[in-house]
Each structure stands twice: as structure tokens, then as C-alpha cells.
Design a protein around this motif. Structure first.
Motif, PDB file in Angstrom:
ATOM      1  N   ALA A 124       0.813  -1.219   0.000  1.00 15.82           N
ATOM      2  CA  ALA A 124       0.000   0.000   0.000  1.00 15.82           C
ATOM      3  C   ALA A 124       0.845   1.266   0.000  1.00 15.82           C
ATOM      4  O   ALA A 124       0.313   2.366  -0.201  1.00 15.82           O
ATOM      5  N   ILE A 125       2.152   1.139   0.214  1.00 18.19           N
ATOM      6  CA  ILE A 125       3.029   2.317   0.214  1.00 18.19           C
ATOM      7  C   ILE A 125       3.431   2.616  -1.233  1.00 18.19           C
ATOM      8  O   ILE A 125       4.325   1.984  -1.795  1.00 18.19           O
ATOM      9  N   LYS A 126       2.758   3.580  -1.811  1.00 18.70           N
ATOM     10  CA  LYS A 126       3.042   3.945  -3.208  1.00 18.70           C
ATOM     11  C   LYS A 126       4.375   4.679  -3.308  1.00 18.70           C
ATOM     12  O   LYS A 126       5.179   4.420  -4.209  1.00 18.70           O
ATOM     13  N   SER A 127       4.617   5.599  -2.379  1.00 20.11           N
ATOM     14  CA  SER A 127       5.891   6.312  -2.332  1.00 20.11           C
ATOM     15  C   SER A 127       6.073   6.940  -0.969  1.00 20.11           C
ATOM     16  O   SER A 127       5.110   7.230  -0.260  1.00 20.11           O
ATOM     17  N   THR A 128       7.338   7.144  -0.618  1.00 18.41           N
ATOM     18  CA  THR A 128       7.720   7.719   0.668  1.00 18.41           C
ATOM     19  C   THR A 128       8.641   8.906   0.407  1.00 18.41           C
ATOM     20  O   THR A 128       9.534   8.830  -0.439  1.00 18.41           O
ATOM     21  N   PHE A 129       8.409   9.989   1.175  1.00 18.08           N
ATOM     22  CA  PHE A 129       9.164  11.227   0.975  1.00 18.08           C
ATOM     23  C   PHE A 129       9.832  11.660   2.274  1.00 18.08           C
ATOM     24  O   PHE A 129       9.250  11.555   3.362  1.00 18.08           O
ATOM     25  N   ALA A 130      11.069  12.154   2.157  1.00 18.91           N
ATOM     26  CA  ALA A 130      11.792  12.753   3.277  1.00 18.91           C
ATOM     27  C   ALA A 130      12.247  14.134   2.840  1.00 18.91           C
ATOM     28  O   ALA A 130      12.897  14.277   1.792  1.00 18.91           O
ATOM     29  N   MET A 131      11.870  15.138   3.608  1.00 13.96           N
ATOM     30  CA  MET A 131      12.157  16.540   3.254  1.00 13.96           C
ATOM     31  C   MET A 131      11.721  16.848   1.817  1.00 13.96           C
ATOM     32  O   MET A 131      12.392  17.562   1.076  1.00 13.96           O
ATOM     33  N   GLY A 132      10.583  16.292   1.434  1.00 12.87           N
ATOM     34  CA  GLY A 132      10.010  16.571   0.121  1.00 12.87           C
ATOM     35  C   GLY A 132      10.647  15.824  -1.023  1.00 12.87           C
ATOM     36  O   GLY A 132      10.221  15.965  -2.176  1.00 12.87           O
TER      37      GLY A 132
END
Length: 434
Positions: A419-427
């Protein structure tokens, strides 16, 4: 050069503890929302219809109509050196340490080995939507160096520490009070508050540290600002009995740490299953936090965490996967098991409260709520895009959801890393599902 980008989707984040304001006032939900990020920080959040009109035409807007954007998950207790020994069969805590954990951790004397595991560990966290974690290293200084190097390269907000352990462990894994102090001090001076990194003073648990070593842990906390204290507390009945034998002068397990000045607003104690009222109250009085680790508590047969009792005493609580005693890197799986642990005690874990514990609650436990844990303007842009159509079962179930609460509950029971399509850190995108 300044950069701005926007994401359009359904968006949810918690803004307060449901216990304090009620579930309905604890979150913001935008059915068609817009999240705007400028130079790694959130610059706007609200309804797409109103925000799009004021957005500069050249700003890229990424649209995800079948998704839900939430803050990145926060894991308040996990062991990166145990990544490869997850799902090891058949024993309870103390035997498990000797049979599986200590032999595996011995390999981290090799910096290259530690670096390889650290890379895979962070990849797995991000693949599961976790953007911040409070992490155990091993007794080896280089294990923490390897972890921080990997986390710094991805610009992640991470906390880690070298294990302090000078007794009741194999000789190949023990240090001394002085060497643990010196190694920890060197790591603190190099890495603490470098970029988005923080250091945690990390005695493994009371039985594996002499009073002299616990004194050195307290000394470190007094010498440097904003350090964390990360250890285990009252996980297993046999462990608790052992602590009483080793420290007969202590009033209880927590008092062992208290006598060495290890309780503070940045102290996080994993498990806390078998606590008395006096211990809960002392945790509350000092601002210390508990990491609730349901999958490992069940897997190792340790017991059921009393969330209601902790909240009655106003103790900060975050969620911990506790890999490798824990059985999944997924916060969805962790919340799934947490719901069952609470059910076994005749209570319910509301889905809003569950997602609070996994995001803003974890940030508050770590005293980082001004930086992470929600999507408020000014916060660091650590967030996850969830795919509501990730599996056929999830898709059909969510099509029948009429409220965001029901959607969240279905996610915490049915969702996983898919279910995690994408993950972002500081944008910046740090994980994109294949």
C-alpha cells in the motif's frame, strides 16, 4: 535554488492527542486536498479547490486520485542489527537473546557488514512508509557509524546509539564502563544533531549493565544537550525477577534507571508491560515515554501492554516494531496487532488513535512534534502516499468505506508494504513502489 512542488490527493494528519480533545477534533482530513512543499518544508495544506487558485502556474502538481497522503510513520523502538534474524523460532526473551541475537550482533564488528545491513534496513523502513526511527546499534562503535552514514546520505531524521553492555553477555560482545563512555562520547561529538541525526545513550537493559556503566550513561546525558536515552523496561516476567535479584536495593525495575539519572523527557523505554502504578507515575512525572511493541510482545510471549493504564497516568506512548523480536517492519501490521492486544483486555483501539500513535504520538514521545509527525505548515515534509487500490481486497473494502475512520481501520487491518506507493523525506522521494 528554491524549489516548490505540490501533491493533490485525499490527505489526513493528526493535530492533537484524541485523549485530550476527542477523536473528532484530533485530526484534519481533506477529501480532495493539496500539500505544498517548499525547500523540504510544508508551506501550505488545505482543500485543493481553494489552494490551487493561489498556486503559481509553474509549480508542478502531482495528482493521486486513488490515494491517501499521511505523515511518515515513526517507529519508537527497533534494532537494525536484527534485520536478518527476524522470524527466528521458538523461545522467549532471555533464551532468544542468547540463541539468536548475540551471535548475529557479533558480525557487526565488521564495518562493511554493518554498512550492508544498514542500507537494507533503511530501504525496508522506507518501503514500509517509516521515515523516522529510534534505533539500537550493537556494542560496536562502527555499527552506529555505519547506520548514521547511511541515514545521512538519504537525509533522514533518525536516532541511534551504541549498545552499552558490560556483563551477562558473551565476552565477544561486552565493553567496559569506560570504553562504552569513550566510544559513545566520540559518536556524540561526531554525529549528534548533525543534519537530521540524533544520538541515543543506549544501555541494552539493566541486567547487562553494571551500576558503574549505568553511572557512565547518566554522565553522558548530563554532559551533552538533547541526547536521548533508549533502553528496555519490564518486557518479560523472568527478566523482571532477574532485575530484582541483581538490584535488590531498587524499589522496582524503573527505579534502577532512576537511581542513575536516566529518566527525562528524552528517555524512551521499550515495552513497559509489567509496571506498577508507581512506575507509571514516575514515567509521567519525568516526561519519559514508552514504546508499545505489540508484535514482539506477542511473538516472544512477553505479555499485553496496558495502554489504558499508561494513558491514565499521562505517559507518552509511541509505536515500536521492535524488529527482530517484532515480526514486521510494517506499521500497518504493528497497529493490527496493537488492536488485538487492546481487544484482549476488553477495550478498543480507535483507528484515529492508532494512527495518532504511529505518527504524531511517536513524534511527541521523541519530542520532535515541532518537526515531524503531522503535516502542519512549517513541518519537515516527511510523508507517505498510500495506494487505496494496492490489492484487490483492499480496493473492494475501501470502496465500501463511508468515513475516513473506517478507511483507516481497514488499512490498519488489511494493508502492508504494497500500500506504500511512495515515501518522501524533506520533500524528496526516497522510496517509489515498483
Amino acid at each position: 535554488m528554491s524549489t516548490t512542488k505540490a501533491w493533490r490527493s485525499a490527505i489526513l494528519h493528526c493535530i492533537a492527542n484524541p485523549n485530550e480533545v476527542g477523536n473528532d477534533k484530533a485530526f484534519e482530513y481533506f477529501q480532495d486536498g493539496l500539500l505544498v512543499v517548499k525547500d523540504g518544508l510544508i508551506s501550505a495544506l488545505g482543500d485543493a479547490a481553494s489552494l490551487l487558485a493561489s498556486l503559481d502556474a509553474e509549480i508542478e502538481v502531482e495528482h493521486h486520485p486513488d490515494a491517501l497522503i499521511i505523515p511518515g510513520f515513526i517507529d519508537t523502538h527497533i534494532h537494525y542489527p536484527q534485520s536478518d534474524m527476524i522470524a527466528s523460532y521458538g523461545v522467549q526473551l532471555l533464551d532468544w537473546l542468547n540463541t539468536y541475537t548475540f551471535p548475529e550482533e557479533s558480525k557487526f564488528a565488521d564495518k562493511d557488514y554493518a554498512s550492508d545491513v544498514a542500507e537494507r534496513f533503511l530501504t525496508e523502513l522506507l518501503r514500509n512508509g517509516t521515515t523516522t526511527a529510534l534505533v539500537f546499534g550493537t556494542v560496536h562503535k562502527q555499527s552506529v557509524e555505519a547506520f548514521f552514514e547511511a541515514a545521512e546520505q538519504r537525509d533522514l531524521r533518525m536516532i541511534c546509539g551504541k549498545v552499552m553492555m558490560d556483563r551477562h553477555a558473551p565476552e565477544y560482545l561486552t565493553d567496559t564502563p569506560e570504553s562504552s563512555y569513550q566510544d559513545s562520547k566520540a559518536l556524540i561529538e561526531t554525529w549528534h544533531e548533525k543534519g537530521r541525526l540524533h544520538y541515543a545513550v543506549t544501555p541494552r537493559f539493566a541486567p547487562t549493565s553494571t551500576p558503574e556503566q549505568l553511572n557512565q550513561a547518566g554522565k553522558l546525558l548530563s554532559e551533552f544537550d538533547n541526547l536521548y536515552l533508549h533502553t528496555h523496561l519490564s518486557e518479560n516476567v523472568n527478566e523482571c525477577e532477574w532485575v530484582q535479584q541483581l538490584f535488590p536495593e531498587a524499589k522496582n525495575y524503573l527505579d534502577v534507571y532512576d537511581q542513575h539519572q536516566l529518566l527525562s523527557e528524552r528517555s524512551v523505554f521499550a515495552h513497559g508491560i509489567h509496571l506498577c502504578d508507581q512506575e507509571y507515575q514516575r514515567l509521567s512525572d519525568t516526561g519519559s515515554a514508552i514504546a508499545f511493541c505489540p508484535t514482539s510482545n506477542l511473538f516472544l510471549g512477553s505479555g499485553l501492554f496496558n495502554l489504558q493504564k499508561a494513558e491514565f497516568h499521562k505517559v507518552n506512548v509511541g509505536m515500536g516494531t521492535d524488529v527482530g523480536g517484532g515480526t514486521s517492519f510494517s506499521m500497518f501490521s504493528t497497529l493490527n496487532e496493537a488492536y488485538k492486544v487492546i481487544q484482549m483486555q476488553g477495550q478498543n483501539l480507535d483507528p484515529i488513535k492508532a494512527f495518532y500513535l504511529a505518527t504524531l504520538g511517536g513524534a511527541k514521545a521523541l519530542r520532535l512534534e515541532d518537526k515531524i509527525g503531522n503535516l502542519a505548515v512549517g513541518s519537515e515534509a516527511d510523508f507517505v502516499i498510500l495506494d487505496k487500490t494496492a490489492t484487490p481486497l483492499l480496493k473492494t473494502r475501501l470502496e465500501r468505506s463511508s468515513t475516513i475512520q473506517d478507511t483507516l481501520f481497514a488499512l490498519m487491518i488489511l494493508a502492508d508494504d504494497r500500500a506504500i506507493k511512495s515515501t518522501f523525506a524533506m520533500g524528496q522521494c526516497v522510496h517509489q513502489r515498483d
